[in-house]
Design a protein around this motif. Sequence first.
Motif, PDB file in Angstrom:
ATOM      1  N   ILE A 142     -88.344 -51.317 -81.847  1.00 46.72           N
ATOM      2  CA  ILE A 142     -87.649 -50.177 -82.444  1.00 46.72           C
ATOM      3  C   ILE A 142     -86.137 -50.313 -82.284  1.00 46.72           C
ATOM      4  CG2 ILE A 142     -87.310 -47.685 -82.270  1.00 46.72           C
ATOM      5  CD1 ILE A 142     -90.281 -47.496 -81.486  1.00 46.72           C
ATOM      6  N   GLN A 143     -85.682 -50.671 -81.103  1.00 49.30           N
ATOM      7  CA  GLN A 143     -84.248 -50.856 -80.895  1.00 49.30           C
ATOM      8  C   GLN A 143     -83.707 -51.974 -81.783  1.00 49.30           C
ATOM      9  OE1 GLN A 143     -82.003 -48.992 -78.698  1.00 49.30           O
ATOM     10  NE2 GLN A 143     -80.636 -50.086 -80.095  1.00 49.30           N
ATOM     11  N   SER A 144     -84.541 -52.980 -82.030  1.00 51.95           N
ATOM     12  CA  SER A 144     -84.117 -54.098 -82.875  1.00 51.95           C
ATOM     13  C   SER A 144     -83.934 -53.682 -84.324  1.00 51.95           C
ATOM     14  CB  SER A 144     -85.136 -55.242 -82.787  1.00 51.95           C
ATOM     15  OG  SER A 144     -85.192 -55.766 -81.477  1.00 51.95           O
ATOM     16  N   TYR A 145     -84.604 -52.619 -84.746  1.00 48.11           N
ATOM     17  CA  TYR A 145     -84.370 -52.137 -86.111  1.00 48.11           C
ATOM     18  C   TYR A 145     -82.909 -51.740 -86.275  1.00 48.11           C
ATOM     19  CZ  TYR A 145     -84.969 -49.770 -90.561  1.00 48.11           C
ATOM     20  OH  TYR A 145     -84.854 -49.409 -91.892  1.00 48.11           O
ATOM     21  N   ASN A 146     -82.304 -51.252 -85.226  1.00 50.58           N
ATOM     22  CA  ASN A 146     -80.894 -50.888 -85.253  1.00 50.58           C
ATOM     23  C   ASN A 146     -79.979 -52.066 -84.945  1.00 50.58           C
ATOM     24  OD1 ASN A 146     -78.489 -49.784 -83.239  1.00 50.58           O
ATOM     25  ND2 ASN A 146     -78.712 -48.582 -85.120  1.00 50.58           N
ATOM     26  N   PHE A 147     -80.331 -52.849 -83.918  1.00 54.36           N
ATOM     27  CA  PHE A 147     -79.467 -53.944 -83.468  1.00 54.36           C
ATOM     28  C   PHE A 147     -79.609 -55.216 -84.299  1.00 54.36           C
ATOM     29  CE2 PHE A 147     -78.933 -52.733 -78.695  1.00 54.36           C
ATOM     30  CZ  PHE A 147     -77.840 -51.945 -79.017  1.00 54.36           C
ATOM     31  N   GLY A 148     -80.784 -55.424 -84.880  1.00 52.22           N
ATOM     32  CA  GLY A 148     -81.084 -56.689 -85.528  1.00 52.22           C
ATOM     33  C   GLY A 148     -81.968 -57.563 -84.646  1.00 52.22           C
ATOM     34  N   ALA A 167     -80.228 -52.651 -73.614  1.00 56.60           N
ATOM     35  CA  ALA A 167     -79.624 -52.234 -74.878  1.00 56.60           C
ATOM     36  C   ALA A 167     -78.113 -52.074 -74.713  1.00 56.60           C
ATOM     37  CB  ALA A 167     -80.249 -50.929 -75.361  1.00 56.60           C
ATOM     38  N   GLU A 168     -77.713 -51.500 -73.597  1.00 62.57           N
ATOM     39  CA  GLU A 168     -76.286 -51.289 -73.350  1.00 62.57           C
ATOM     40  C   GLU A 168     -75.554 -52.625 -73.172  1.00 62.57           C
ATOM     41  OE1 GLU A 168     -73.444 -48.488 -70.535  1.00 62.57           O
ATOM     42  OE2 GLU A 168     -75.442 -49.044 -69.821  1.00 62.57           O
ATOM     43  N   SER A 169     -76.145 -53.529 -72.404  1.00 61.39           N
ATOM     44  CA  SER A 169     -75.479 -54.807 -72.157  1.00 61.39           C
ATOM     45  C   SER A 169     -75.406 -55.653 -73.427  1.00 61.39           C
ATOM     46  CB  SER A 169     -76.173 -55.582 -71.035  1.00 61.39           C
ATOM     47  OG  SER A 169     -77.518 -55.893 -71.372  1.00 61.39           O
ATOM     48  N   PHE A 170     -76.452 -55.596 -74.266  1.00 64.89           N
ATOM     49  CA  PHE A 170     -76.433 -56.326 -75.536  1.00 64.89           C
ATOM     50  C   PHE A 170     -75.327 -55.776 -76.439  1.00 64.89           C
ATOM     51  CE2 PHE A 170     -77.827 -56.940 -79.963  1.00 64.89           C
ATOM     52  CZ  PHE A 170     -78.045 -58.312 -79.974  1.00 64.89           C
ATOM     53  N   ALA A 171     -75.244 -54.447 -76.545  1.00 69.40           N
ATOM     54  CA  ALA A 171     -74.205 -53.838 -77.374  1.00 69.40           C
ATOM     55  C   ALA A 171     -72.816 -54.194 -76.858  1.00 69.40           C
ATOM     56  CB  ALA A 171     -74.393 -52.322 -77.402  1.00 69.40           C
ATOM     57  N   LYS A 172     -72.668 -54.227 -75.537  1.00 70.54           N
ATOM     58  CA  LYS A 172     -71.366 -54.570 -74.940  1.00 70.54           C
ATOM     59  C   LYS A 172     -70.955 -55.986 -75.322  1.00 70.54           C
ATOM     60  CE  LYS A 172     -68.953 -54.815 -70.496  1.00 70.54           C
ATOM     61  NZ  LYS A 172     -69.080 -54.617 -69.025  1.00 70.54           N
ATOM     62  N   GLU A 173     -71.917 -56.922 -75.252  1.00 70.67           N
ATOM     63  CA  GLU A 173     -71.615 -58.308 -75.619  1.00 70.67           C
ATOM     64  C   GLU A 173     -71.222 -58.415 -77.085  1.00 70.67           C
ATOM     65  OE1 GLU A 173     -74.588 -61.147 -74.684  1.00 70.67           O
ATOM     66  OE2 GLU A 173     -74.639 -60.666 -72.536  1.00 70.67           O
ATOM     67  N   GLN A 174     -71.996 -57.767 -77.950  1.00 69.84           N
ATOM     68  CA  GLN A 174     -71.750 -57.875 -79.384  1.00 69.84           C
ATOM     69  C   GLN A 174     -70.438 -57.204 -79.792  1.00 69.84           C
ATOM     70  OE1 GLN A 174     -73.831 -59.726 -81.442  1.00 69.84           O
ATOM     71  NE2 GLN A 174     -74.768 -60.241 -79.472  1.00 69.84           N
ATOM     72  N   ALA A 175     -70.057 -56.160 -79.055  1.00 70.87           N
ATOM     73  CA  ALA A 175     -68.831 -55.421 -79.379  1.00 70.87           C
ATOM     74  C   ALA A 175     -67.627 -55.917 -78.599  1.00 70.87           C
ATOM     75  CB  ALA A 175     -69.044 -53.943 -79.098  1.00 70.87           C
ATOM     76  N   ASN A 176     -67.831 -56.974 -77.800  1.00 71.23           N
ATOM     77  CA  ASN A 176     -66.748 -57.476 -76.944  1.00 71.23           C
ATOM     78  C   ASN A 176     -66.156 -56.372 -76.076  1.00 71.23           C
ATOM     79  OD1 ASN A 176     -66.832 -60.198 -77.909  1.00 71.23           O
ATOM     80  ND2 ASN A 176     -65.760 -59.520 -79.763  1.00 71.23           N
ATOM     81  N   GLY A 177     -67.026 -55.466 -75.653  1.00 76.73           N
ATOM     82  CA  GLY A 177     -66.620 -54.401 -74.749  1.00 76.73           C
ATOM     83  C   GLY A 177     -65.939 -53.218 -75.398  1.00 76.73           C
ATOM     84  N   GLU A 178     -65.781 -53.217 -76.719  1.00 79.01           N
ATOM     85  CA  GLU A 178     -65.076 -52.121 -77.399  1.00 79.01           C
ATOM     86  C   GLU A 178     -65.946 -50.863 -77.446  1.00 79.01           C
ATOM     87  OE1 GLU A 178     -63.215 -50.969 -81.786  1.00 79.01           O
ATOM     88  OE2 GLU A 178     -63.911 -53.012 -81.376  1.00 79.01           O
ATOM     89  N   TRP A 194     -69.802 -41.733 -75.045  1.00 76.39           N
ATOM     90  CA  TRP A 194     -69.289 -42.904 -75.751  1.00 76.39           C
ATOM     91  C   TRP A 194     -70.420 -43.904 -75.932  1.00 76.39           C
ATOM     92  CZ3 TRP A 194     -70.103 -47.445 -73.223  1.00 76.39           C
ATOM     93  CH2 TRP A 194     -70.257 -47.387 -71.835  1.00 76.39           C
ATOM     94  N   ARG A 195     -70.208 -44.853 -76.815  1.00 76.27           N
ATOM     95  CA  ARG A 195     -71.113 -45.982 -76.970  1.00 76.27           C
ATOM     96  C   ARG A 195     -70.276 -47.190 -77.353  1.00 76.27           C
ATOM     97  NH1 ARG A 195     -71.887 -46.953 -82.439  1.00 76.27           N
ATOM     98  NH2 ARG A 195     -71.586 -45.190 -83.841  1.00 76.27           N
ATOM     99  N   TYR A 196     -70.865 -48.369 -77.231  1.00 74.95           N
ATOM    100  CA  TYR A 196     -70.159 -49.563 -77.687  1.00 74.95           C
ATOM    101  C   TYR A 196     -70.164 -49.591 -79.207  1.00 74.95           C
ATOM    102  CZ  TYR A 196     -69.975 -51.139 -72.889  1.00 74.95           C
ATOM    103  OH  TYR A 196     -69.703 -51.216 -71.559  1.00 74.95           O
TER     104      TYR A 196
END
Length: 346
Positions: A142-148, A167-178, A194-196
């Motif tokens: 389910i989370q992958s439907y959003n993240f890919g 999920a948080e650590s993956f988003a952080k990596e993909q967003a370069n911490g933004e 907040w979210r990445y």
Amino acid sequence: MMFLKAKITLIVGGIAFLAFLGLLAFVAIFISDEDGDFDTSMDIGFSDELNNTGLSEDALAHQPTVEKYAKEYDISEHVPILLAIIAVESGGTAEDVMQASESLGLPPNTLDTEASIEQGTKYFAELLQSAEAKELDTETVIQSYNFGGGFIDYVANNGKAYSFDLAESFAKEQANGEKVTYSNPIAVEKNGGWRYSYGNMFYMDLLQPYLTDSSESPSFEDDTFQAVMEEALKYEGFPYVFGGDNPDTSFDCSGLTRWVYQKAGIELPRTAQEQYDATESISLSEAEPGDLVFFHSTYNTANYVTHVGIFVGDNQMYQAGDPIGYADLASSYWQEHLIGAGRIKN
């Protein structure tokens, strides 16, 4: 109300046969036959008793189309998840109801409604196949439907079980911490709002209110608890109104609990203090879905008990916050103010 976090298990006879099945699953992710059908004959073990709750009429109106394409891609058992995705992605009102355009590499909101449902269902089927090959769980898909699909590989390489931390650590990596500001109550509750900037790391939390596993049987009478939550979920997203005790005014905390339990045939007093006095006090560790949860000192008043919510399981409650919805009892705020749970006396 929460998913069973069951591992996905392939039962085969022999190492060679297992490797062969893995190869077939890998190929099936990327190759469809001439009719666009996917081989999903190897079910990955999701509960076949998953149901929806709290869906709007707009979202439910798409159920026939969802069922049509779920049958085509051989994932009919996952119709409740697909409808929950519609509820989160668009509420059922946008043209691209499943926000599926980007899974085709198109700009957002490119697809019309039926094309969106077809592509969203097809994409979900692909993610299921990929998860099957790696023996992952429901939440990862389910989370992958959003993240890919990259999140499936990420989970496979980091313990093979979904968690919010992953999920948080993956988003952080993909967003370069933004980071970006995110006003959703779940984010406000978990991390201050907040979210990445990559995807939505709260995607599982957003879907959970729309899904329930009927194989889980709360010991509080099932029919009663179901009636309570069916009524309560009608008001999800309503604002908190001090003194509110009905849908016309919206609700405060005890006004909500009194209203929804009354609809289930149970009379409760009006205030949180009175409801606390009318219930049997138990610890939170003893609480079962349908019990009440009580808190002190959430605002200045002469009463000791100042807030009440409905315990729904898995350390979650449903309450008249601002807005009305789910809250995580493990948060530092609720832990600081927690009194305990209360069981309604027969």
